[in-house]
Design an enzyme around this catalytic site. Sequence first.
Site, PDB file in Angstrom:
ATOM      1  N   ASP A  32       0.846  -1.197   0.000  1.00  0.00           N
ATOM      2  CA  ASP A  32       0.000   0.000   0.000  1.00  0.00           C
ATOM      3  C   ASP A  32       0.879   1.244   0.000  1.00  0.00           C
ATOM      4  O   ASP A  32       1.867   1.321   0.733  1.00  0.00           O
ATOM      5  CB  ASP A  32      -0.905   0.015   1.238  1.00  0.00           C
ATOM      6  CG  ASP A  32      -1.700   1.304   1.331  1.00  0.00           C
ATOM      7  OD1 ASP A  32      -2.627   1.495   0.512  1.00  0.00           O
ATOM      8  OD2 ASP A  32      -1.383   2.153   2.190  1.00  0.00           O
ATOM      9  N   TYR A  85       2.776  10.314   0.469  1.00  0.00           N
ATOM     10  CA  TYR A  85       3.969   9.845   1.172  1.00  0.00           C
ATOM     11  C   TYR A  85       5.227  10.364   0.481  1.00  0.00           C
ATOM     12  O   TYR A  85       5.761   9.753  -0.449  1.00  0.00           O
ATOM     13  CB  TYR A  85       3.995   8.323   1.239  1.00  0.00           C
ATOM     14  CG  TYR A  85       2.780   7.709   1.901  1.00  0.00           C
ATOM     15  CD1 TYR A  85       2.022   8.409   2.835  1.00  0.00           C
ATOM     16  CD2 TYR A  85       2.387   6.403   1.594  1.00  0.00           C
ATOM     17  CE1 TYR A  85       0.900   7.843   3.434  1.00  0.00           C
ATOM     18  CE2 TYR A  85       1.277   5.821   2.200  1.00  0.00           C
ATOM     19  CZ  TYR A  85       0.537   6.550   3.112  1.00  0.00           C
ATOM     20  OH  TYR A  85      -0.568   5.980   3.701  1.00  0.00           O
ATOM     21  N   LYS A 134      -3.636   5.804  -3.287  1.00  0.00           N
ATOM     22  CA  LYS A 134      -4.719   6.656  -2.799  1.00  0.00           C
ATOM     23  C   LYS A 134      -4.930   7.861  -3.707  1.00  0.00           C
ATOM     24  O   LYS A 134      -4.048   8.217  -4.490  1.00  0.00           O
ATOM     25  CB  LYS A 134      -4.412   7.101  -1.360  1.00  0.00           C
ATOM     26  CG  LYS A 134      -4.138   5.901  -0.455  1.00  0.00           C
ATOM     27  CD  LYS A 134      -3.894   6.280   0.978  1.00  0.00           C
ATOM     28  CE  LYS A 134      -3.566   5.059   1.806  1.00  0.00           C
ATOM     29  NZ  LYS A 134      -2.212   4.548   1.584  1.00  0.00           N
ATOM     30  N   GLY A 192      -1.203   1.105  10.568  1.00  0.00           N
ATOM     31  CA  GLY A 192      -0.604   1.526  11.841  1.00  0.00           C
ATOM     32  C   GLY A 192      -0.904   0.621  13.013  1.00  0.00           C
ATOM     33  O   GLY A 192      -1.274   1.116  14.081  1.00  0.00           O
ATOM     34  N   SER A 245       1.914   4.080  15.156  1.00  0.00           N
ATOM     35  CA  SER A 245       3.004   4.974  14.716  1.00  0.00           C
ATOM     36  C   SER A 245       4.361   4.574  15.267  1.00  0.00           C
ATOM     37  O   SER A 245       5.310   5.349  15.203  1.00  0.00           O
ATOM     38  CB  SER A 245       2.730   6.440  15.063  1.00  0.00           C
ATOM     39  OG  SER A 245       1.590   6.915  14.414  1.00  0.00           O
ATOM     40  N   GLY A 246       4.453   3.386  15.848  1.00  0.00           N
ATOM     41  CA  GLY A 246       5.761   2.891  16.270  1.00  0.00           C
ATOM     42  C   GLY A 246       5.937   2.657  17.753  1.00  0.00           C
ATOM     43  O   GLY A 246       6.828   1.919  18.171  1.00  0.00           O
ATOM     44  N   ILE A 247       5.105   3.269  18.589  1.00  0.00           N
ATOM     45  CA  ILE A 247       5.276   3.156  20.041  1.00  0.00           C
ATOM     46  C   ILE A 247       5.126   1.706  20.515  1.00  0.00           C
ATOM     47  O   ILE A 247       5.720   1.300  21.508  1.00  0.00           O
ATOM     48  CB  ILE A 247       4.285   4.097  20.786  1.00  0.00           C
ATOM     49  CG1 ILE A 247       4.600   4.167  22.286  1.00  0.00           C
ATOM     50  CG2 ILE A 247       2.849   3.675  20.557  1.00  0.00           C
ATOM     51  CD1 ILE A 247       5.835   4.932  22.642  1.00  0.00           C
TER      52      ILE A 247
END
Length: 336
Positions: A46, A51, A77, A235, A239-241
Amino acid sequence: MTVRHLLPSPLGFGTAPLGNMFRAIPDDEAARTVEAAWDHGIRYFDTAPFYGAGLSELRLGDVLSQHQRNDYVLSTKVGRVVLDEVEDPASRQLGEKGGLFEHGRPNRMVNDYSADATLRSIEDSLKRLRTDRLDIVWVHDVAQDFYGDEWLAMYESARTGAFRVLDGLREEGVIKAWGLGVNRVEPLELTLDLDEPKPDAFLLAGRYTLLDHDRALQRLLPAAAGQNVDIVVGGPYSSGILAGGQHFEYQKAPADIIAKVERIKALAQRYGIGIKAAALQFSLAHPATVAAIPGATRPSRITEDAAALTEPVPAEFWAALREEKLIAPDAPVPTA
């Protein structure tokens, strides 16, 4: 064909980081990451013009063009058109996502959900991706986090423009499926209430994760399942946490979120599992969700994702999460 039957596996690759999200990534590192995804059997990719102002699409196209087109599923998109003129990426107005792609290409982007812009966006994406067709097209970010009080006006523009164009392209067989790709549940609930046009699926980022799922559980996911509208989870690591990073909702994580993650981590350690496995498998446990598409910028992260998908997670871990009120009492969890 439903998206559920279109996607080859529940693990895809979200390529927002390849647009230089948060940091500048060397071209060779980006290419090796896409190649690692391919080598691990990932066949759903995707991307979006947003981006890095086309950078993610260009990088993805460089690698995927070396493979047979029938061997992978591709989505991008519409809603933003990338222009030839340049601007300072750091000065873009991106709602709650300010500075997200300040290391991307400097090409100016315009928000436009009209019919003409939708067709132009698809044409431009095909060129950047070096392909002759798209499988899925998402209408990008028609939500509060980008447009604030204007979001309903932008949504209406998309409903009368992009939605109808994509519905027509699907009927003609030009694309296989379409839907919305957003970070909020409200536009999706609104779309499910429409008589027409009818989407096939939604890409929902950040709203069905270990850290944030209550709202989606209440109405959106049951309604989507009832209408056979599949949910792709973007996600899944918030977002990575939830994967050792420092970001939540595309910004530095606040203290309360960090504290919650530490509690989940402690339980994961107690039961001898990785937090990535917990996050990924939780997002996929709801009957409405058909795939999760974590992003990555290093080949090693892809290896971790592939392992997390199949890592055994004991039922006691999920029970402990419920007991400590770290997940909603009615949230579906994986069964052995």
